[in-house]
Design a protein around this motif. Structure first.
Motif, PDB file in Angstrom:
ATOM      1  N   GLY A 119       0.706  -1.116   0.021  1.00  0.00           N
ATOM      2  CA  GLY A 119       0.061   0.096  -0.021  1.00  0.00           C
ATOM      3  C   GLY A 119       0.777   1.277  -0.037  1.00  0.00           C
ATOM      4  N   PHE A 120       1.847   1.186   0.675  1.00  0.00           N
ATOM      5  CA  PHE A 120       2.909   2.371   0.820  1.00  0.00           C
ATOM      6  C   PHE A 120       3.561   2.599  -0.551  1.00  0.00           C
ATOM      7  N   ILE A 121       4.206   1.610  -1.034  1.00  0.00           N
ATOM      8  CA  ILE A 121       4.745   1.915  -2.529  1.00  0.00           C
ATOM      9  C   ILE A 121       3.611   2.336  -3.369  1.00  0.00           C
ATOM     10  N   ALA A 122       2.518   1.683  -3.392  1.00  0.00           N
ATOM     11  CA  ALA A 122       1.519   2.002  -4.565  1.00  0.00           C
ATOM     12  C   ALA A 122       1.167   3.591  -4.494  1.00  0.00           C
ATOM     13  N   SER A 123       0.899   3.903  -3.303  1.00  0.00           N
ATOM     14  CA  SER A 123       0.421   5.403  -2.918  1.00  0.00           C
ATOM     15  C   SER A 123       1.704   6.310  -3.039  1.00  0.00           C
TER      16      SER A 123
ATOM     17  N   CYS B 295      -1.198   7.540   5.605  1.00  0.00           N
ATOM     18  CA  CYS B 295      -1.572   8.717   6.095  1.00  0.00           C
ATOM     19  C   CYS B 295      -0.283   9.542   6.897  1.00  0.00           C
ATOM     20  N   ILE B 296       0.379   8.800   7.512  1.00  0.00           N
ATOM     21  CA  ILE B 296       1.491   9.319   8.404  1.00  0.00           C
ATOM     22  C   ILE B 296       2.416   9.919   7.393  1.00  0.00           C
TER      23      ILE B 296
ATOM     24  N   ASN C  21       1.774  11.086   4.220  1.00  0.00           N
ATOM     25  CA  ASN C  21       1.419  12.304   3.485  1.00  0.00           C
ATOM     26  C   ASN C  21       0.783  13.312   4.236  1.00  0.00           C
ATOM     27  N   GLY C  22       0.541  12.984   5.673  1.00  0.00           N
ATOM     28  CA  GLY C  22      -0.098  13.873   6.678  1.00  0.00           C
ATOM     29  C   GLY C  22      -1.471  14.046   6.265  1.00  0.00           C
ATOM     30  N   ILE C  23      -2.310  12.958   5.916  1.00  0.00           N
ATOM     31  CA  ILE C  23      -3.691  13.014   5.597  1.00  0.00           C
ATOM     32  C   ILE C  23      -4.222  12.808   7.164  1.00  0.00           C
ATOM     33  N   LYS C  24      -5.319  13.393   7.173  1.00  0.00           N
ATOM     34  CA  LYS C  24      -6.253  13.359   8.586  1.00  0.00           C
ATOM     35  C   LYS C  24      -7.888  13.290   8.444  1.00  0.00           C
ATOM     36  N   GLY C  25      -8.192  12.938   6.994  1.00  0.00           N
ATOM     37  CA  GLY C  25      -9.447  12.710   6.776  1.00  0.00           C
ATOM     38  C   GLY C  25      -9.919  11.588   6.959  1.00  0.00           C
ATOM     39  N   GLU C  26     -11.356  11.349   6.557  1.00  0.00           N
ATOM     40  CA  GLU C  26     -12.157  10.229   6.764  1.00  0.00           C
ATOM     41  C   GLU C  26     -11.197   9.018   6.148  1.00  0.00           C
ATOM     42  N   ASN C  27     -11.410   7.853   6.775  1.00  0.00           N
ATOM     43  CA  ASN C  27     -10.792   6.560   6.131  1.00  0.00           C
ATOM     44  C   ASN C  27     -11.403   5.358   6.704  1.00  0.00           C
ATOM     45  N   ALA C  28     -11.537   4.293   5.531  1.00  0.00           N
ATOM     46  CA  ALA C  28     -12.163   2.753   5.991  1.00  0.00           C
ATOM     47  C   ALA C  28     -11.491   2.058   5.230  1.00  0.00           C
ATOM     48  N   PHE C  29     -11.324   0.735   5.811  1.00  0.00           N
ATOM     49  CA  PHE C  29     -10.712  -0.487   5.155  1.00  0.00           C
ATOM     50  C   PHE C  29     -12.075  -1.445   5.139  1.00  0.00           C
ATOM     51  N   LEU C  30     -12.388  -1.638   3.727  1.00  0.00           N
ATOM     52  CA  LEU C  30     -13.463  -2.721   3.726  1.00  0.00           C
ATOM     53  C   LEU C  30     -13.030  -3.933   3.055  1.00  0.00           C
ATOM     54  N   VAL C  31     -13.677  -5.079   3.654  1.00  0.00           N
ATOM     55  CA  VAL C  31     -13.453  -6.411   3.362  1.00  0.00           C
ATOM     56  C   VAL C  31     -14.303  -7.014   2.363  1.00  0.00           C
TER      57      VAL C  31
END
Lengths: 84, 218
Positions: free
Chosen positions: B60-64, B128-129, B131-141
């Motif tokens: 996820g880190f590399i892709a982002s 988020c760490i 990129n300094g992102i602090k907004g809505e987040n969710a992980f769906l399975v």
């Protein structure tokens, strides 16, 4: 002591996945946390596990951690004094 | 206001594409560990914490990283930038690794650094760490990539003005099988203000999400 220090450097690199760091990059007297290797709180827990797994040493009082894990040398000294 | 996908990353079969352009592929790579390390090295990402992440975190880190490095996401308030990810195996890859450390009573040494990754949403935290992102987040399975679910969820965040930019997609790792699809979504007005990039924005909806993700299958 020097032999144990070299062994510890390798174990710390492996246990903490310090991929780009070689044993010779680690000064045994430099602080492990903050500056130096820039370790974090999870790394501190990993070091506690390392002592127990590799040397059979259980840290009973968490307050001792700061002193024991100050540097590679302080870890080596603690292991030498407490190894079963 | 309509939303658009203005950039995307696709990683599948140890091959990596950004905005439809092949970025990385080496035939002789056989394991996920070798693939992700080679990609990290090639792209000269300097982030030592990368090596401490679990496989899902690394993917996820590399892709982002590859997706966002050419996007000015800092122009959006951190509180209005979201991340919505999904996969089918949750954190099973790391759950198995954790189980290995605790299943032997005689050799019971759970690893804190493995244990902290036994939740799928930790990968969102890593992104988020960074990129300094602090907004809505969710992980769906879900069993497979559900483009309707992702499109619906993210569109709802935009319509309620909870986000102005959102990273969304699919991050799946189990053993050596890995697949990542990340899309960066922005409002139409914001897209119009940005300079033309290497990828022509496409409308953000379930159909385009599916098309971009499955382009290698066609």
């Amino acid at each position: 002591m020097e032999e144990l220090i070299e062994k510890l450097k390798k174990e710390v690199i492996e246990q903490l996945n310090l991929e780009d760091i070689k044993p010779e990059d680690i000064n045994p007297d430099s602080p492990l946390f903050g500056e130096g290797l820039g370790l974090d709180s999870i790394d501190a827990l990993e070091l506690i596990v390392l002592l127990e797994k590799n040397y059979g040493i259980k840290i009973e009082d968490p307050k001792d951690g700061k002193k024991i894990f100050f540097s590679i040398r302080s870890m080596a000294e603690y292991i030498t004094a407490n190894k079963k | 206001m309509r939303q658009f996908i203005t950039a995307y990353t696709l990683i599948d079969g140890f091959k990596c594409m950004v905005n439809g352009r092949l970025l990385f592929y080496q035939e002789n790579i056989l394991t996920f560990a070798d693939f992700i390390k080679a990609l990290y090295k090639q792209e000269q990402v300097n982030y030592p914490k990368f090596y401490k992440m679990d496989a899902l975190g690394k993917l996820g880190f590399i892709a982002s990283e590859l997706l966002l490095r050419n996007k000015d996401i800092k122009s959006y308030p951190p509180e209005l930038t979201g991340v919505v990810l999904s996969n089918s195996s949750s954190s099973l890859d790391t759950d198995i690794a954790h189980n290995e450390t605790i299943r032997n009573r005689e050799h019971y040494f759970p690893s804190p650094s493995v244990f902290v990754y036994t939740l799928p949403n930790i990968v969102i935290g890593e992104i988020c760490i960074r990129n300094g992102i602090k907004g809505e987040n969710a992980f769906l399975v879900s069993e497979s990539f559900n483009s309707e679910l992702i499109a619906g969820y993210v569109t709802d965040l935009f319509s309620r003005e909870l986000v102005k930019g959102c990273l969304c997609g699919w991050i799946e790792v189990l053993g050596n099988r890995c697949e990542a699809f990340l899309a960066w979504v922005e409002n139409q007005a914001d897209v119009a203000e940005t300079k033309p990039g290497p990828f022509n924005p496409v409308p953000f909806d379930a159909e385009h999400l599916k098309l971009l993700k499955n382009q290698n299958d066609r």
